[in-house]
Design an enzyme around this catalytic site. Sequence first.
Site, mmCIF file in Angstrom:
data_model
loop_
_atom_site.group_PDB
_atom_site.id
_atom_site.type_symbol
_atom_site.label_atom_id
_atom_site.label_comp_id
_atom_site.label_asym_id
_atom_site.label_seq_id
_atom_site.Cartn_x
_atom_site.Cartn_y
_atom_site.Cartn_z
ATOM 1 N N LYS A 13 -9.337 -10.490 14.803
ATOM 2 C CA LYS A 13 -10.112 -10.855 13.585
ATOM 3 C C LYS A 13 -9.016 -11.251 12.440
ATOM 4 O O LYS A 13 -9.090 -12.325 11.863
ATOM 5 C CB LYS A 13 -11.090 -9.758 12.846
ATOM 6 C CG LYS A 13 -12.119 -9.361 13.676
ATOM 7 C CD LYS A 13 -12.975 -8.255 13.151
ATOM 8 C CE LYS A 13 -12.147 -6.717 12.858
ATOM 9 N NZ LYS A 13 -11.914 -6.330 14.236
ATOM 10 N N ARG A 88 -20.006 -3.667 9.011
ATOM 11 C CA ARG A 88 -19.809 -2.836 10.188
ATOM 12 C C ARG A 88 -20.695 -2.201 10.338
ATOM 13 O O ARG A 88 -21.022 -1.272 11.335
ATOM 14 C CB ARG A 88 -18.380 -2.048 10.165
ATOM 15 C CG ARG A 88 -17.332 -2.716 10.448
ATOM 16 C CD ARG A 88 -16.189 -1.803 10.743
ATOM 17 N NE ARG A 88 -14.956 -2.291 9.891
ATOM 18 C CZ ARG A 88 -13.737 -2.202 10.529
ATOM 19 N NH1 ARG A 88 -13.854 -1.755 11.547
ATOM 20 N NH2 ARG A 88 -12.890 -2.862 9.817
ATOM 21 N N ARG A 127 0.576 -3.464 18.784
ATOM 22 C CA ARG A 127 0.506 -4.261 17.573
ATOM 23 C C ARG A 127 1.614 -3.634 16.494
ATOM 24 O O ARG A 127 1.833 -2.426 16.435
ATOM 25 C CB ARG A 127 -1.009 -4.151 16.766
ATOM 26 C CG ARG A 127 -0.828 -4.570 15.387
ATOM 27 C CD ARG A 127 -2.172 -4.933 14.942
ATOM 28 N NE ARG A 127 -2.902 -3.744 14.971
ATOM 29 C CZ ARG A 127 -4.122 -3.752 14.539
ATOM 30 N NH1 ARG A 127 -4.858 -4.774 14.246
ATOM 31 N NH2 ARG A 127 -4.894 -2.552 14.703
ATOM 32 N N ARG A 160 0.484 0.981 12.912
ATOM 33 C CA ARG A 160 -0.340 1.671 12.062
ATOM 34 C C ARG A 160 -0.795 2.910 12.804
ATOM 35 O O ARG A 160 -0.612 3.118 13.712
ATOM 36 C CB ARG A 160 -1.796 0.660 12.221
ATOM 37 C CG ARG A 160 -1.704 -0.213 10.855
ATOM 38 C CD ARG A 160 -2.813 -1.289 11.280
ATOM 39 N NE ARG A 160 -4.219 -0.935 11.448
ATOM 40 C CZ ARG A 160 -5.315 -1.614 11.435
ATOM 41 N NH1 ARG A 160 -5.269 -2.990 11.402
ATOM 42 N NH2 ARG A 160 -6.511 -0.790 11.901
ATOM 43 N N ARG A 171 -12.106 4.772 17.639
ATOM 44 C CA ARG A 171 -12.225 3.357 16.666
ATOM 45 C C ARG A 171 -13.233 2.434 17.534
ATOM 46 O O ARG A 171 -14.366 1.956 17.149
ATOM 47 C CB ARG A 171 -11.272 2.578 16.342
ATOM 48 C CG ARG A 171 -10.721 3.239 15.214
ATOM 49 C CD ARG A 171 -9.049 2.776 15.049
ATOM 50 N NE ARG A 171 -9.218 1.478 14.624
ATOM 51 C CZ ARG A 171 -7.953 0.831 15.104
ATOM 52 N NH1 ARG A 171 -6.680 1.259 15.755
ATOM 53 N NH2 ARG A 171 -7.856 -0.598 14.988
HETATM 54 P P1 AP5 Z 1 -5.610 -8.158 15.079
HETATM 55 O O1 AP5 Z 1 -5.705 -9.538 14.768
HETATM 56 O O2 AP5 Z 1 -4.593 -7.325 14.346
HETATM 57 O O3 AP5 Z 1 -7.004 -7.589 15.334
HETATM 58 P P2 AP5 Z 1 -7.979 -7.283 14.564
HETATM 59 O O4 AP5 Z 1 -9.592 -7.827 15.016
HETATM 60 O O5 AP5 Z 1 -7.828 -7.498 13.117
HETATM 61 O O6 AP5 Z 1 -8.075 -5.477 14.659
HETATM 62 P P3 AP5 Z 1 -8.063 -4.378 13.882
HETATM 63 O O7 AP5 Z 1 -7.578 -3.349 14.485
HETATM 64 O O8 AP5 Z 1 -7.496 -4.806 12.449
HETATM 65 O O9 AP5 Z 1 -9.694 -4.255 13.504
HETATM 66 P P4 AP5 Z 1 -10.259 -3.050 12.916
HETATM 67 O O10 AP5 Z 1 -11.514 -3.403 12.646
HETATM 68 O O11 AP5 Z 1 -10.161 -1.838 13.739
HETATM 69 O O12 AP5 Z 1 -9.248 -2.389 11.790
HETATM 70 P P5 AP5 Z 1 -9.629 -2.766 10.101
HETATM 71 O O13 AP5 Z 1 -7.944 -2.839 9.598
HETATM 72 O O14 AP5 Z 1 -10.509 -3.675 9.962
HETATM 73 O O15 AP5 Z 1 -4.828 -8.141 16.510
HETATM 74 C C1 AP5 Z 1 -4.448 -7.183 17.119
HETATM 75 C C2 AP5 Z 1 -3.295 -7.320 18.046
HETATM 76 O O16 AP5 Z 1 -3.490 -8.165 19.277
HETATM 77 C C3 AP5 Z 1 -2.148 -7.953 17.222
HETATM 78 O O17 AP5 Z 1 -0.872 -7.107 17.555
HETATM 79 C C4 AP5 Z 1 -2.197 -9.350 17.321
HETATM 80 O O18 AP5 Z 1 -0.829 -9.960 17.380
HETATM 81 C C5 AP5 Z 1 -2.668 -9.319 19.007
HETATM 82 N N1 AP5 Z 1 -3.598 -10.394 19.260
HETATM 83 C C6 AP5 Z 1 -4.599 -11.157 18.546
HETATM 84 N N2 AP5 Z 1 -5.000 -12.039 19.111
HETATM 85 C C7 AP5 Z 1 -4.504 -12.119 20.108
HETATM 86 C C8 AP5 Z 1 -4.628 -13.008 21.350
HETATM 87 N N3 AP5 Z 1 -5.679 -14.038 21.384
HETATM 88 N N4 AP5 Z 1 -3.980 -12.890 22.395
HETATM 89 C C9 AP5 Z 1 -2.990 -11.992 22.331
HETATM 90 N N5 AP5 Z 1 -2.674 -11.140 21.642
HETATM 91 C C10 AP5 Z 1 -3.591 -11.344 20.536
HETATM 92 O O19 AP5 Z 1 -10.152 -1.327 9.994
HETATM 93 C C11 AP5 Z 1 -9.214 -0.026 9.759
HETATM 94 C C12 AP5 Z 1 -10.197 0.970 9.342
HETATM 95 O O20 AP5 Z 1 -10.662 0.716 7.995
HETATM 96 C C13 AP5 Z 1 -11.419 1.414 10.006
HETATM 97 O O21 AP5 Z 1 -11.369 2.023 11.366
HETATM 98 C C14 AP5 Z 1 -12.290 2.124 9.029
HETATM 99 O O22 AP5 Z 1 -12.032 3.265 8.947
HETATM 100 C C15 AP5 Z 1 -12.005 1.325 7.772
HETATM 101 N N6 AP5 Z 1 -12.861 0.205 7.453
HETATM 102 C C16 AP5 Z 1 -12.547 -1.128 7.430
HETATM 103 N N7 AP5 Z 1 -13.573 -1.961 7.149
HETATM 104 C C17 AP5 Z 1 -14.566 -0.988 7.220
HETATM 105 C C18 AP5 Z 1 -16.032 -1.234 6.721
HETATM 106 N N8 AP5 Z 1 -16.395 -2.430 6.604
HETATM 107 N N9 AP5 Z 1 -16.732 -0.068 6.818
HETATM 108 C C19 AP5 Z 1 -16.335 1.117 7.123
HETATM 109 N N10 AP5 Z 1 -15.068 1.405 7.279
HETATM 110 C C20 AP5 Z 1 -14.198 0.056 7.332
HETATM 111 MG MG MG Z 2 -7.125 -6.414 11.350
#
Ligand code: AP5
Ligand code: MG
Length: 214
Positions: A13, A88, A127, A160, A171
């Site tokens: 994402k 979410r 990552r 992270r 997660r």
């Molecule tokens: P990356 O692009 O970083 O993936 P992502 O989908 O953004 O994954 P996240 O881990 O950030 O999602 P998340 O939803 O768990 O965390 P968030 O920060 O939102 O890619 C991942 C890796 O793969 C990277 O190394 C990248 O280089 C690689 N990659 C990408 N695309 C690729 C491809 N096509 N091929 C190969 N490699 C690739 O949330 C964190 C925490 O915050 C949550 O757990 C929760 O506690 C809280 N939170 C955030 N939003 C909410 C909400 N709306 N409600 C409640 N709690 C929330």
């Molecule tokens: Mg992310």
Amino acid sequence: MRLVLLGPPGAGKGTQAVELAEEWGIPHISTGDMFRQAVKDETAMGKKAKEYMDKGLLVPDEVVVGLVEERLGFQDAAEGFILDGFPRTIAQADALAGIIHSMGYVLDAVVNIVVPEEILVKRLAGRRVCRNCSATYHIEFNPPKKEGVCDKCGGELYQRDDDKEETIRKRLKEYNEKTSPLVAYYAGKGILRNIDGSESADIVLDNIRKALGR
Ligand code: AP5
Ligand code: MG
Ligand code: ZN
């Protein structure tokens, strides 16, 4: 364009949102990035969010919804935005519909990035993120030119806290239980676009553009 990027942890994402936001000149709004910034700044909200994030759990809806409502009111979001990691839960999705409606708009599309679980675990475990500018790398799939150093700003790369194997599993479980129902929710509204996220990042980007007719 008012777009939501939906998908499990590690789906890509953030990777895709950064590119699309730059291309379209609209803000990339990641609730995860906003919480990590609040943790860094040691705000009251950051302290509260950290309790949940460290356990791999979702932060309570009322905290997240207030944050997004405020952010979408900023001038830079008036012409469109890309939401990454919000909504979410069904409650968050209902709240978002209300917020966008009150702005006088509709949500144009929800892109659901679909990736099998074994690939997600590999992506998250490898990552690395820049401490300074939040640019995202992968030790195998997208390595920086110099190990541990950000190509864009020279900042230090770190892993992270929630990218430990045990927290990754939690997660993914939280996603399956609370977030995956949004796929049917948005399909029912006729705005869902499923994208195969297991391809390389460039191909995924291309397929998102095509799915949205851009
Ligand atoms: P990356 O692009 O970083 O993936 P992502 O989908 O953004 O994954 P996240 O881990 O950030 O999602 P998340 O939803 O768990 O965390 P968030 O920060 O939102 O890619 C991942 C890796 O793969 C990277 O190394 C990248 O280089 C690689 N990659 C990408 N695309 C690729 C491809 N096509 N091929 C190969 N490699 C690739 O949330 C964190 C925490 O915050 C949550 O757990 C929760 O506690 C809280 N939170 C955030 N939003 C909410 C909400 N709306 N409600 C409640 N709690 C929330
Ligand atoms: Mg992310
Ligand atoms: Zn950087």
